[in-house]
Design a protein around this motif. Sequence first.
Motif, short mmCIF file in Angstrom:
data_model
loop_
_atom_site.label_atom_id
_atom_site.label_comp_id
_atom_site.label_asym_id
_atom_site.label_seq_id
_atom_site.Cartn_x
_atom_site.Cartn_y
_atom_site.Cartn_z
N VAL A 199 0.85 -1.18 0.00
CA VAL A 199 0.00 0.00 0.00
C VAL A 199 0.89 1.24 0.00
N TYR A 200 0.59 2.15 -0.91
CA TYR A 200 1.30 3.42 -0.99
C TYR A 200 0.36 4.50 -0.50
N GLY A 201 0.68 5.10 0.62
CA GLY A 201 -0.14 6.18 1.16
C GLY A 201 0.30 7.51 0.58
N TYR A 202 -0.55 8.50 0.74
CA TYR A 202 -0.26 9.83 0.26
C TYR A 202 0.81 10.47 1.15
N TYR A 203 1.95 10.81 0.60
CA TYR A 203 3.07 11.41 1.32
C TYR A 203 3.66 10.50 2.39
N THR A 204 3.54 9.19 2.26
CA THR A 204 4.13 8.27 3.23
C THR A 204 4.89 7.18 2.50
N ARG A 205 5.64 6.42 3.25
CA ARG A 205 6.39 5.31 2.66
C ARG A 205 5.45 4.14 2.39
N ALA A 206 5.86 3.29 1.49
CA ALA A 206 5.06 2.10 1.17
C ALA A 206 5.11 1.12 2.34
N VAL A 207 4.00 0.42 2.55
CA VAL A 207 3.92 -0.61 3.59
C VAL A 207 3.48 -1.90 2.91
N THR A 208 4.20 -2.99 3.19
CA THR A 208 3.87 -4.28 2.59
C THR A 208 3.38 -5.22 3.68
N PHE A 209 2.26 -5.86 3.40
CA PHE A 209 1.67 -6.86 4.28
C PHE A 209 1.83 -8.21 3.60
N TYR A 210 2.51 -9.14 4.25
CA TYR A 210 2.78 -10.46 3.67
C TYR A 210 1.74 -11.46 4.17
N TYR A 211 0.96 -11.98 3.26
CA TYR A 211 -0.08 -12.95 3.59
C TYR A 211 0.41 -14.37 3.33
N ASN A 212 0.57 -14.73 2.07
CA ASN A 212 1.03 -16.06 1.65
C ASN A 212 0.24 -17.18 2.33
N THR A 213 -1.05 -16.97 2.49
CA THR A 213 -1.95 -17.97 3.04
C THR A 213 -3.33 -17.74 2.43
N PHE A 214 -4.17 -18.75 2.47
CA PHE A 214 -5.52 -18.60 1.93
C PHE A 214 -6.35 -17.70 2.84
N ILE A 215 -7.09 -16.79 2.24
CA ILE A 215 -7.96 -15.89 2.99
C ILE A 215 -9.23 -16.67 3.34
N PRO A 216 -9.60 -16.74 4.61
CA PRO A 216 -10.82 -17.47 5.00
C PRO A 216 -12.06 -16.83 4.37
N ASN A 217 -13.07 -17.63 4.16
CA ASN A 217 -14.32 -17.16 3.56
C ASN A 217 -15.20 -16.50 4.60
N GLY A 218 -15.72 -15.32 4.26
CA GLY A 218 -16.75 -14.69 5.08
C GLY A 218 -16.29 -13.94 6.30
N ILE A 219 -14.98 -13.72 6.47
CA ILE A 219 -14.50 -12.93 7.60
C ILE A 219 -13.39 -11.99 7.11
N TRP A 220 -13.20 -10.89 7.82
CA TRP A 220 -12.08 -9.99 7.55
C TRP A 220 -10.83 -10.64 8.11
N TYR A 221 -9.77 -10.71 7.29
CA TYR A 221 -8.53 -11.37 7.70
C TYR A 221 -7.36 -10.48 7.33
N GLY A 222 -6.48 -10.23 8.27
CA GLY A 222 -5.35 -9.39 7.94
C GLY A 222 -4.45 -9.09 9.12
N PHE A 223 -3.82 -7.93 9.04
CA PHE A 223 -2.79 -7.56 9.99
C PHE A 223 -3.02 -6.16 10.53
N ASN A 224 -2.66 -5.97 11.80
CA ASN A 224 -2.68 -4.67 12.43
C ASN A 224 -1.29 -4.42 12.97
#
Length: 91
Positions: A56-81
């Motif tokens: 993700v490239y934000g406006y006036y910020t550095r790029a941030v990469t989120f590494y998943y490399n796994t299947f996203i479960p069905n029907g729920i929000w899945y990610g990183f904070n």
Amino acid sequence: MVNQVYAPRIDDPYSRTFEQCSTDTFEIYGPCTYQICYLYLYRNGYDGWKPEKVTVYGYYTRAVTFYYNTFIPNGIWYGFNLCNDASVSEA
């Protein structure tokens, strides 16, 4: 209050978006697209989806990469904070 930015459905069988071994690029505009520190993906349907990474490239910020490399479960929000050092304020 946390602002959430929802993207419209972004898969497209005609453009072959999200095909295996492809790189797909999208531009999403909205409030609070600076200081990106979390990202959640949502999958709805029977097809499996295994993204390697999302950058993700934000406006006036550095790029941030989120590494998943796994299947996203069905029907729920899945990610990183990664907002350990981020502050949240409510209006």
